[in-house]
Structures are given as structure tokens and as C-alpha cells.
Scaffold this motif. Sequence first.
Motif, PDB file in Angstrom:
ATOM      1  N   ALA A 147       0.335  -1.222  -0.163  1.00 17.67           N
ATOM      2  CA  ALA A 147      -0.161   0.124   0.078  1.00 17.67           C
ATOM      3  C   ALA A 147       0.713   1.203   0.045  1.00 17.67           C
ATOM      4  N   VAL A 148       0.071   2.144  -0.942  1.00 19.73           N
ATOM      5  CA  VAL A 148       0.903   3.642   0.027  1.00 19.73           C
ATOM      6  C   VAL A 148       0.850   4.575   0.526  1.00 19.73           C
ATOM      7  N   ALA A 149       0.912   5.239   1.453  1.00 15.39           N
ATOM      8  CA  ALA A 149       0.338   6.296   2.436  1.00 15.39           C
ATOM      9  C   ALA A 149       0.466   7.647   2.344  1.00 15.39           C
ATOM     10  N   VAL A 150       0.157   8.599   2.079  1.00 11.55           N
ATOM     11  CA  VAL A 150       0.369  10.426   2.249  1.00 11.55           C
ATOM     12  C   VAL A 150       0.100  10.848   3.406  1.00 11.55           C
ATOM     13  N   VAL A 151       0.564  11.054   5.013  1.00 11.23           N
ATOM     14  CA  VAL A 151       0.400  11.435   5.252  1.00 11.23           C
ATOM     15  C   VAL A 151       0.520  13.167   5.911  1.00 11.23           C
ATOM     16  N   GLY A 152      -0.376  13.471   5.616  1.00 14.10           N
ATOM     17  CA  GLY A 152      -0.493  15.297   6.122  1.00 14.10           C
ATOM     18  C   GLY A 152       0.407  16.269   5.601  1.00 14.10           C
ATOM     19  N   PRO A 153       0.417  15.819   3.951  1.00 12.17           N
ATOM     20  CA  PRO A 153       1.520  16.650   3.202  1.00 12.17           C
ATOM     21  C   PRO A 153       0.890  18.008   3.527  1.00 12.17           C
ATOM     22  N   GLN A 154       1.814  19.247   3.499  1.00 11.28           N
ATOM     23  CA  GLN A 154       1.981  21.319   3.483  1.00 11.28           C
ATOM     24  C   GLN A 154       1.771  21.581   1.911  1.00 11.28           C
ATOM     25  N   ARG A 155       2.324  20.851   0.965  1.00 12.16           N
ATOM     26  CA  ARG A 155       2.786  21.692  -0.833  1.00 12.16           C
ATOM     27  C   ARG A 155       1.835  20.681  -1.611  1.00 12.16           C
ATOM     28  N   SER A 156       1.879  21.489  -2.306  1.00 13.17           N
ATOM     29  CA  SER A 156       0.541  20.598  -3.113  1.00 13.17           C
ATOM     30  C   SER A 156       1.326  19.525  -4.727  1.00 13.17           C
ATOM     31  N   PHE A 157       0.741  18.244  -4.699  1.00 13.97           N
ATOM     32  CA  PHE A 157       1.536  17.229  -5.543  1.00 13.97           C
ATOM     33  C   PHE A 157       1.662  18.106  -7.188  1.00 13.97           C
ATOM     34  N   LEU A 158       2.643  17.339  -7.385  1.00 15.21           N
ATOM     35  CA  LEU A 158       2.614  17.508  -9.331  1.00 15.21           C
ATOM     36  C   LEU A 158       1.486  17.233  -9.971  1.00 15.21           C
ATOM     37  N   PRO A 159       1.182  17.788 -10.852  1.00 15.61           N
ATOM     38  CA  PRO A 159       0.249  16.807 -11.633  1.00 15.61           C
ATOM     39  C   PRO A 159       0.557  15.526 -11.705  1.00 15.61           C
ATOM     40  N   GLY A 160       1.960  15.162 -12.229  1.00 16.55           N
ATOM     41  CA  GLY A 160       2.726  13.862 -12.700  1.00 16.55           C
ATOM     42  C   GLY A 160       2.596  13.092 -11.516  1.00 16.55           C
ATOM     43  N   GLU A 161       2.775  13.362 -10.738  1.00 22.06           N
ATOM     44  CA  GLU A 161       2.990  12.382  -9.463  1.00 22.06           C
ATOM     45  C   GLU A 161       1.384  12.074  -8.909  1.00 22.06           C
ATOM     46  N   VAL A 162       0.644  12.921  -8.274  1.00 24.64           N
ATOM     47  CA  VAL A 162      -1.107  12.765  -9.225  1.00 24.64           C
ATOM     48  C   VAL A 162      -1.656  11.144 -10.369  1.00 24.64           C
ATOM     49  N   GLN A 163      -0.710  11.911 -11.270  1.00 24.81           N
ATOM     50  CA  GLN A 163      -1.654  10.817 -11.564  1.00 24.81           C
ATOM     51  C   GLN A 163      -0.277   9.207 -11.636  1.00 24.81           C
ATOM     52  N   LEU A 164       0.730   9.002 -11.219  1.00 25.05           N
ATOM     53  CA  LEU A 164       1.430   7.884 -10.681  1.00 25.05           C
ATOM     54  C   LEU A 164       0.218   7.209  -9.874  1.00 25.05           C
ATOM     55  N   LEU A 165      -0.098   8.262  -8.451  1.00 26.49           N
ATOM     56  CA  LEU A 165      -0.616   6.786  -7.808  1.00 26.49           C
ATOM     57  C   LEU A 165      -2.539   7.332  -8.760  1.00 26.49           C
ATOM     58  N   GLU A 166      -3.163   8.077  -9.213  1.00 24.10           N
ATOM     59  CA  GLU A 166      -4.300   7.672  -9.554  1.00 24.10           C
ATOM     60  C   GLU A 166      -4.000   6.236 -11.071  1.00 24.10           C
ATOM     61  N   ASN A 167      -3.206   6.149 -11.171  1.00 24.56           N
ATOM     62  CA  ASN A 167      -2.458   4.497 -12.076  1.00 24.56           C
ATOM     63  C   ASN A 167      -2.235   3.769 -11.133  1.00 24.56           C
ATOM     64  N   TYR A 168      -1.850   3.829 -10.599  1.00 25.55           N
ATOM     65  CA  TYR A 168      -1.515   2.468  -9.236  1.00 25.55           C
ATOM     66  C   TYR A 168      -3.007   2.283  -8.863  1.00 25.55           C
TER      67      TYR A 168
END
Length: 544
Positions: free
Chosen positions: A263-284
Motif C-alpha cells: 500500500a501507499v500512504a500520504v500523511v499530512g502533506p503541506q504542499r501541493s503534489f505535481l500533476p504527474g505525481e498525482v497521475q502516478l498514484l491514480e494509475n496505481y
Amino acid sequence: MLHPRLRQFCFLASLFWAAAGLSVGYVTGEWDIFPTLALVVAGLLLFLWLITQPNLVGLWGQRSTQTSTNAIATTVAVIAILGILNFVGVRYSTTLDVTETQQFTLAPQSQSLLENLEEPVRVLIFDQAIAPADRDLLQRYQNQSDKFKFELVNPREQFGLAQEFQVSTIGEVYLEQGDRKTLVTTLGQDQGGLTESTLTNALQQFLVTTQEPIYFVQGHGERPLEVGEGGMFDAVSALSDRNFEARPLILAQEKAVPDDALAVAVVGPQRSFLPGEVQLLENYLDGGGRLLLFLDPTIETGFDSLLDNWGVALDGRIVIDASIASQLVGLQPDMPVATQYGNHPITSTFQEGISFYPSVQAVTTTEQTGITVANLVETSDQSWSETNPTEDPLQFNPEVDARGPLALGVVATKEVTGEVNAAESEAGEDSAGEPPEEAEGNEPENADNTGANEMKEGRLVVFGTSTFIADGLFTQQLNGDVFLNSVSWLSDRDESSLALRPRESNDRQLLITEFESNILRLLALAILPLGALGTAGWLWWRSR
């Protein structure tokens, strides 16, 4: 020749010593000097009684002797039969569950787990006594497998063993296998007794000996995995105790989520993710991956499009709790107390336990084709999403605020196939700015396409805050259980045990009126006894 009364005494004494010797031997299971000596004395007294009979040959021909002998033989035979039945019942005990909902039968998941035990496992209860319900449950486990044993340990009498297990509270229950040991739960009035769900879940986690990776995304101001302000050391340690390994993951340096990620966890980010990073997680996710998001309010993370595709949205406003429960616990208004949980494997065992969520935003769900969503944690109807958190005093404004109950955590699932996973993985590489190494149509010769039609399930868990699992709050009430159960469910490791629910008996009460109750009382106390007495008297009179 012995006096008749002395001969009678020898005969009765032989019966007494024989009974004493056999009883002590069978009860203790040790045929040491006392039961052996008792049987020898009984034999000597019986022999003395026989040889001192005045007319031994004529004695056996007497009617009284034959009657007495038959009576003694019958008595001995009955005692022997009862003893054999008792021995067989104790040694080869079995039970028959005739309840409608099979309340006293272990679930198939528990039975399968016990039958597949490779090494002996022992449960140690550090207490002075075991509650009957807990003993019955442990006995059912023990009856299922000869490699499962349980033992009551009095920590005052076996202080050394208690020190070895580092027992700090009366009622602690441990699992032991070889040199490995782990705490299962603590029995008591507040915690209640053992449950099948708790024991099977702990046993299944205990039997896993390999560390499996859970990746925590870093690089956007997420909570650190080590000790420090706002850190997650307690959560990481708890994962390690359950044989999960917390690994950092920098998405900007990767073409895709590592293949070995449970699994992958994202815990309390304080800055916005790059569109490519979000796309990686969505593809996952679309390829059957498992994603756990803890997103704090008022922070723009860039996950809106991903969440929208999965039928999930973040409210963005701080949740205020004015319930009595929050006031009794002594929490601030912006720290809602939750005692209501969804019917889901993650929260099915929480019942009305307490968890609290500082600085949290509500999470809402909408219907999406192919997506199944459900609430995990809900606030009371005395809570609301506050549009203007700076006003004093805080009070609900029906025109702009959203009234509770509000969901603070949700889960979403979607069935996908292995073929989707491969296609989406390539798309993810392009979207992240990393060109694929293989040109289109030049697949490796040994490419494995066997999983193209394999059905998978993408799973997403979203909470509207990350504060409740930070160090200092993780160990409070059910906060840590919410996190650990979420990881366990996402990883598939403990789904069978997490899904176990206590079996409830059906209500089969017979409701009768006061008149019917009086009739039954009259039948039981007067009519039936008098009828039986009258019948017996009539039969006696007729026999005369």
C-alpha cells in the motif's frame, strides 16, 4: 476364626481402601505410593475376609450370598461403566452446537488458520482466574488444533515468567511461539473479554514473520517517519510490530509505484503534489493498488481530480463538536469525538469506542459508476462544518454551515483487471515526465501477460486529518486502531480476521399475558403434581 463382626469390618474396609486408591490414582493421574498401598491393603483385607469364612463352600451355595454377590457385581459393573464413560468423555471430549446462529462454533476463517498451524502456539493469560466465557472460547480454539494451547499464569506466583513477558497490568494476554511473543489484549471490566475477532486477528498477524513494505510518500512536507515534532514514530513502530516495513517514497524520482508495495500512504502533506505525481498514484489505484490518504484541512494538495474520480470530496471546513461526549472528555471544540463507525471490516469491532480527530475536515461521497463507497467514522448530530472558525463564540449557522453527523473517514473500492494495470502504468510514466524505455511495440521477449485478465480491486481510504495518528495521539483510545486496521485491510493480509463479527443470538422470547402465566403456574404447582399423586394412589389401591 475371626469374630463375625470383625469379618464384616474387613469386608467393608477392603471396599473403602479400594475406592480410595482408585479415586486418588485416577484423579491425580499418578499411581504413586498412596494409591498403590491402598489397593494392596484392600486386597489383603478382602483375602482375610474370604479365608476366615466358617463354611466357604457352603457359603457360595446360600441364596443370600448369591444375592449379595450379584448386587456387588452389578454395583462394580455400573461404577466401572461410569468410570470408563467419564474417562472417554474427558480424554476425547466433543461438543455439538445446536444454536440457530452457531454461536459456539468458530468461524471458517479461524478454523482454517488453526488447522494450518505449522508450529505450536501458546496463549498465556496473566491473571488469577479466567472468565468462563473466555475459557470456553479458548477451549474451542484448543479443540480445533492440538498445536494450540492456553495457560493461566498467576503473576504473583510465577513472578519470573511475568517479568520475562514484561507484564505491567493484570489481565494481559500474550501469544507465544518459540522465542517470539506478542501482546494480544488486556482483559478487564473496561476492555471486556476475549473475542474471536481479536484473537484470530492477533494470531494471523503473529504468524506472519516477513516484513512487507508500506510506502510513505515524502517530499511535500509530510509527517516524518522518525521521532520529531509531528512525527509518526509510534505509528511506524506499531506497523513494525505487525511485520510491516515503513519505507519512504519520493514520487518525483520514480516512474511508477514500486511493484512490491502492499500500500501507499500520504500523511499530512503541506504542499501541493505535481500533476504527474498525482497521475502516478491514480494509475496505481486504477491498476488495483491500495492508497491511504490523511489530508489536513485548508491545505491545497492537488488530489481533487483523483478523489472526484473515486466519488470522494473534501469539505475543507473545520469540524466543530458541541456534543456532551466531547465536553466530558475535555477536548477542544475543534477536536470531534467519534463513537459511530461504519459497517466495514476496518471498524466492525469498534462498537461504541472512542476516537478523536483534531483539526479535521469532513469527507463526503457521491455515487460513481463502478465505485463502491462507505463511511468509516462519523461524528454526532451535535457537530457541524464551520465556515467561519474565527468567530467567537462558535455556533452553528444553518445558512452556511453543514450539520452533522459528518463522515471524517471514508473508503472507496473499484474492481479492475490486470490489463488495465499495464496500460495505466505506461501512461503514468509519460505523465510524470519520464519517457518509457521501451519503444511502442518493442516489448521484452519474456513479458508476462498471464495476469491480463486477472481481477483486482483498487482500494482507497481517505481521512480528513493526519493529526490523530501523530506521536502523542496515536496511542489514545482507538486512534491507533483506526490507522492499523486501515493498513491491514488495504494490504489484504488480515481481511479474513478483520471481517469476523460476533455472532448474535436471535431473540426467541415467548410473550404471555398475566392470565396465561397464572394458568402455567397452576399447572406446574397444583394440577400436574396432584394428578400424578392421584394416579399413583389409584394404582396402589387397585393392586391391593
